[in-house]
Enzyme design. Structure first.
Site: not given
Ligand code: VGL
Ligand code: ZN
Length: 186
Positions: A8, A86, A127
Site C-alpha cells: 500500500d 485488496k 495492512c
Molecule cells: C490501511 C487503514 C485503512 C493500511 C488501509 O494500508 O494499513 N490502513 N486502510
C-alpha cells in the site's frame, strides 16, 4: 526463492493524502533501494469501492481508480511484477494482501517457489500487520523490514506500531533492517 512485497505505498497514505501516515514518504527511498536486491517484487494496493463499511472506521481513501489510490509518485514501480488489489469488497476491511481479489497472492507466490517473503510499506499496524500474520499462518518465512514500514498510530496503545511489530515477532516474523539485505549470490 525470495520476494519483496510492498504494501500500500499509495498517495493517500503519504503526507498530503486522505489518510496520511506520518513518515510514509520517508520510507520510499529505502524501498526503492531494496528492490534491485530481489528477483521478485510485488505490491498490494488498497482499492476500495465508494460504499464500504471500511469508511465507517476511516476517512474516505484509496477509492478504486482515483488519484489517491495511485502509487506514491516517488515509488519506482517498474520492478513490480504483479499487483494485488485488496479491500475491494464493501463488506469488510480487507487489510491483508492475501485477501486480494484480482489475483491470488498465495498461489502466485507458491507457483514461483517463494518461501521467504520480505514485507515493507504501510501501515505497520493495519495492512502490514494483517498481511504478515496471514503469511505466517500460510507457512511462509516472513521478514519485516523495520526501517521500511510506518504506522498509522505510531504511539499506540492499544494497536500502534511498536505493539504490532512485537505481535508479528511473537507470531514468528523475523524483524530486520534493510542494510541486512543482500542480493542472492549469482
Ligand atoms: C490501511 C487503514 C485503512 C493500511 C488501509 O494500508 O494499513 N490502513 N486502510
Ligand atoms: Zn483502506
Amino acid at each position: 526463492m525470495r520476494a519483496l512485497l510492498i504494501v500500500d505505498m499509495q498517495r493517500d497514505f503519504c503526507p498530503g493524502g486522505a489518510l496520511a501516515v506520518a513518515g510514509g514518504d520517508a520510507i520510499l527511498p529505502v524501498i526503492n533501494r531494496m528492490m534491485p536486491h530481489f528477483e521478485l517484487v510485488v505490491a498490494s494496493r488498497d482499492w476500495h469501492p465508494e460504499d464500504t463499511v471500511h469508511f465507517e472506521r476511516w476517512p474516505v481513501h484509496c477509492v478504486a481508480g482515483t488519484p489517491g489510490a495511485e502509487y506514491a509518485p516517488e515509488l519506482d514501480s517498474a520492478p513490480i511484477a504483479q499487483e494485488f488489489l485488496k479491500g475491494t469488497d464493501g463488506a469488510d476491511d480487507g487489510y491483508s494482501a492475501f485477501e486480494a481479489t484480482n489475483e491470488d497472492l498465495e498461489a502466485w507466490l507458491r507457483t514461483r517457489q517463494v518461501d521467504d517473503l520480505f514485507v515493507c510499506g504501510l501501515a505497520t499496524d493495519y495492512c502490514v500487520r494483517a498481511t504478515v500474520l496471514d503469511a505466517l499462518a500460510r507457512g511462509f518465512r516472513v521478514h519485516v523490514v523495520i526501517n521500511a514500514v510506518a504506522a498509522v498510530h505510531p504511539d499506540g496503545p492499544p494497536d500502534g506500531g511498536p505493539h504490532a511489530l512485537q505481535e508479528m515477532k511473537d507470531a514468528g516474523a523475523h524483524l530486520l533492517h534493510s542494510a541486512m539485505i543482500r542480493a542472492p549470490e549469482p
